[in-house]
Each structure stands twice: as structure tokens, then as C-alpha cells.
Design an enzyme around this catalytic site. Structure first.
Site: not given
Ligand code: DQA
Length: 154
Positions: A9-10, A17, A22, A75, A78, A88, A99, A101, A108
Site C-alpha cells: 500500500p501507498n 510520498r 522514500y 515490499n 505498512a 501466511d 523482503e 524496504h 525509524r
Molecule cells: C516501507 C516501510 C514501511 O514501514 C512503510 O509503512 C512503507 C514503506 C519502505 O519501503 O521503507 O509504506 O515498506
């Protein structure tokens, strides 16, 4: 090898953003960089890239690619910090998970320090901006590819 790339998301809003956290690259820029990296390789890597703002949809996408994917780069945004359902789903698929980020989640807020995903991931790349995705893809290819340490030892 087939690699599913999932953005949570986002992340569709990247570029606009919180660029101080980011970066200025858009999701399209990141996806183009991944495609370009794959095109530069001499091995056959197929990427399928998806983004969703919805937890259930991410779960469905993971399940839908159960037979197709040899590895998943994710990624979870949140949902990293909240989603047992995504964890799961990833466990069910039973392929290597990397994973990703953009930000260093450990530098953070404290609520970002816990990941439900890390426990089922082969590894985590966090804090290198858009480059985290390239590093994660390289790690995935290393895990799945013919030149892994495991294979060299045989
Ligand atoms: C994120 C880190 C997460 O804590 C955050 O909610 C995001 C982006 C990152 O890529 O740094 O939406 O996954």
C-alpha cells in the site's frame, strides 16, 4: 526463473510520498530499473510486477502465483508491521521470499521495527532507497540461480 515482485500500500504514490524518506523515484521508475536490470542479464529471468493497496488482494495475488513463482520479492509497506495474513500466504507458497524496504525501518519509529514477514523471508534489504529493489533482486537470483554457494559446494 519466474520472480513475482509485489509492492504494498501507498507505494503507488512514490515520488510524491514523503520524498525525504522514500526518495523521488516513482514506482514506474523502480519497475523500469528492475526490468532494465533483468534485460542486462545473460540468464532468463521473468518478472511479474504488481501493486495493491489492499491486504486481501495481496494475499490473493500471492496465492494465484503459487505455481508460477520461483521466488517472491515483496515490499509489504505498512502491512509489514501488521499482516499475519500476508505472512501466511507467503509461507503457503513455499518459495524463497526477499523482503524489501526503501527506508531503513530500524532507524525509524519503533512500530516499524517489527516485521511479520522477516521470519519467513530468506533475507531483508532495507534502507537503500530504490536500490533496495535491485539488491533484493540480485539476492533472489543468487538464491535461485546456478551459482549459489550451495551449488558450488557440490
Ligand atoms: C516501507 C516501510 C514501511 O514501514 C512503510 O509503512 C512503507 C514503506 C519502505 O519501503 O521503507 O509504506 O515498506
Amino acid at each position: 526463473m519466474n520472480i513475482l515482485v509485489l509492492h504494498g500500500p501507498n507505494l503507488n504514490l512514490l515520488g510524491k510520498r514523503q520524498p525525504e524518506i522514500y526518495g523521488h523515484q516513482t514506482l514506474n521508475d523502480i519497475n523500469a530499473a528492475l526490468d532494465q536490470f533483468v534485460a542486462s542479464l545473460s540468464i532468463n529471468v521473468v518478472l511479474k510486477i504488481k501493486q495493491s493497496n489492499h491486504e486481501g488482494e495481496l494475499v490473493s495475488i500471492i496465492g494465484h502465483h503459487m505455481e508460477w513463482a520461483d521466488g517472491i520479492l515483496i515490499n509489504p509497506a505498512a502491512y509489514t508491521h501488521t499482516s499475519i495474513a500476508i505472512r501466511d500466504a507467503l509461507t503457503t507458497v513455499d518459495v524463497p521470499i526477499v523482503e524489501i524496504h526503501l527506508s531503513n525501518i530500524y532507524a525509524r519509529e519503533e512500530f516499524r521495527h517489527h516485521s511479520f514477514i522477516s521470519g519467513v523471508a530468506a533475507g531483508v534489504v532495507s534502507g537503500f532507497g530504490a536500490y533496495s529493489y535491485i539488491l533484493g533482486l540480485q539476492a533472489m537470483i543468487h538464491i535461485l540461480g546456478p551459482n549459489t554457494t550451495e551449488n558450488l559446494e557440490q
